[in-house]
Enzyme design. Sequence first.
Site, short mmCIF file in Angstrom:
data_model
loop_
_atom_site.label_atom_id
_atom_site.label_comp_id
_atom_site.label_asym_id
_atom_site.label_seq_id
_atom_site.Cartn_x
_atom_site.Cartn_y
_atom_site.Cartn_z
N ASP A 130 1.08 -1.07 0.00
CA ASP A 130 -0.09 0.21 0.02
C ASP A 130 0.92 1.23 -0.01
OD1 ASP A 130 -2.40 1.65 0.33
OD2 ASP A 130 -1.96 1.81 2.38
N SER A 131 0.21 2.37 -0.22
CA SER A 131 0.92 3.59 -0.16
C SER A 131 1.50 4.04 1.17
CB SER A 131 0.40 4.89 -0.76
OG SER A 131 -1.12 4.76 -0.13
N CYS A 159 -3.67 -1.16 -2.02
CA CYS A 159 -4.03 0.14 -2.43
C CYS A 159 -5.02 0.23 -3.43
CB CYS A 159 -2.71 0.88 -2.53
SG CYS A 159 -2.89 2.84 -3.05
N GLU A 212 -6.61 9.28 9.48
CA GLU A 212 -5.20 9.11 9.91
C GLU A 212 -5.18 9.99 11.28
OE1 GLU A 212 -2.24 9.24 7.27
OE2 GLU A 212 -2.86 7.52 6.22
N CYS A 257 -11.14 2.92 -0.94
CA CYS A 257 -10.17 3.47 -0.62
C CYS A 257 -9.73 2.62 0.87
CB CYS A 257 -10.12 4.96 -0.13
SG CYS A 257 -8.97 5.68 0.73
N HIS A 316 -8.57 3.23 3.64
CA HIS A 316 -9.08 4.03 4.90
C HIS A 316 -10.47 3.95 5.40
CE1 HIS A 316 -4.90 5.54 4.22
NE2 HIS A 316 -5.00 6.08 5.36
N1 DGL Z 1 -4.09 3.83 0.07
C1 DGL Z 1 -4.86 4.66 -0.87
C2 DGL Z 1 -6.06 4.23 -1.56
O1 DGL Z 1 -6.58 3.11 -1.19
C3 DGL Z 1 -5.13 5.98 0.07
C4 DGL Z 1 -3.95 6.91 0.55
C5 DGL Z 1 -3.18 7.45 -0.47
O2 DGL Z 1 -3.88 8.38 -1.27
O3 DGL Z 1 -2.06 7.11 -0.99
O4 DGL Z 1 -6.40 4.88 -2.41
#
Ligand code: DGL
Length: 275
Positions: free
Chosen positions: A19-20, A82, A161, A193, A195
């Site tokens: 993931d990012s 991600c 977050e 997403c 989160h």
């Molecule tokens: N992990 C990213 C997503 O699911 C969210 C956070 C980001 O923008 O990197 O799109």
Amino acid sequence: VDTLKRVLPTAGSPIGVFDSGVGGLTVHRALRRALPKEKLLYLGDTARVPYGNKSKATVTRYSLEIGRFLESKGIKLLVVACNSASALALPALKRGLSVPVVGVIGPAVRAARSASRSGRIGVIGTEATLKSGAYQKALAHGSEPVRVRAAACPLFVPLVEEGWWEGAVPEGAARKYLGPMKSAGIDSLILGCTHYPLLKPLLKKVLGPRVNLIDCGTETARETASVLTEHGLARRSGKGSETFYVTDAAERFSRSARRFLRRQVLSARVVRFGA
Ligand code: DGL
């Protein structure tokens, strides 16, 4: 030469998850639950987060770098936790890597289609995810026609977050983002997403109890299990394990990880790309 040198993965090899940043731990958590015997290698690209406002070229380059790194660690399958990377880089990852690659979009779309009675489906995510049209295109492919409402919700990631999962501020943002979907009568909403699963109680409150909330993590874990079985790569015995890598700020990752996993991540190793 590289491929010849690489040891072929077996059922005992780990699953790579990336993931990012920290958000992909919602997917990790679902994988842990569904596949308790598997070894998981997680990488959070904390040096370069967020992906959700970056271009396709950049997200693809980052994703390939990470995919190759995890392949060098001997993974048998890669889960792209991600949503932004799944939306922008999945075809490049499938072409560029030799292990099977599972993204979050396909599983979520299949679940939304089967959950929806009216065919009115909403999808929310980062700007990059929504702008790519990946969800919209995947939803359009299917036997039953669906009507899709999509909205980017860029404030949700920082709110989650910060631990602001309820209260006046996130609720105001949710009402603003989701108002048009609610009026359009969606009966299912894809949480597109990493989160957003943490916002479920708030989203339920705003949309009402009758709207199905589709969580990518759960669906992706199910898909991962079936791809492993299909390839004869499911681990049948032994205890699961987990290793965490980040590209920066390991301590901060461990701290925020507690929110996403609801338990402590003891240590994360730092790796650097593009140095
Ligand atoms: N992990 C990213 C997503 O699911 C969210 C956070 C980001 O923008 O990197 O799109």
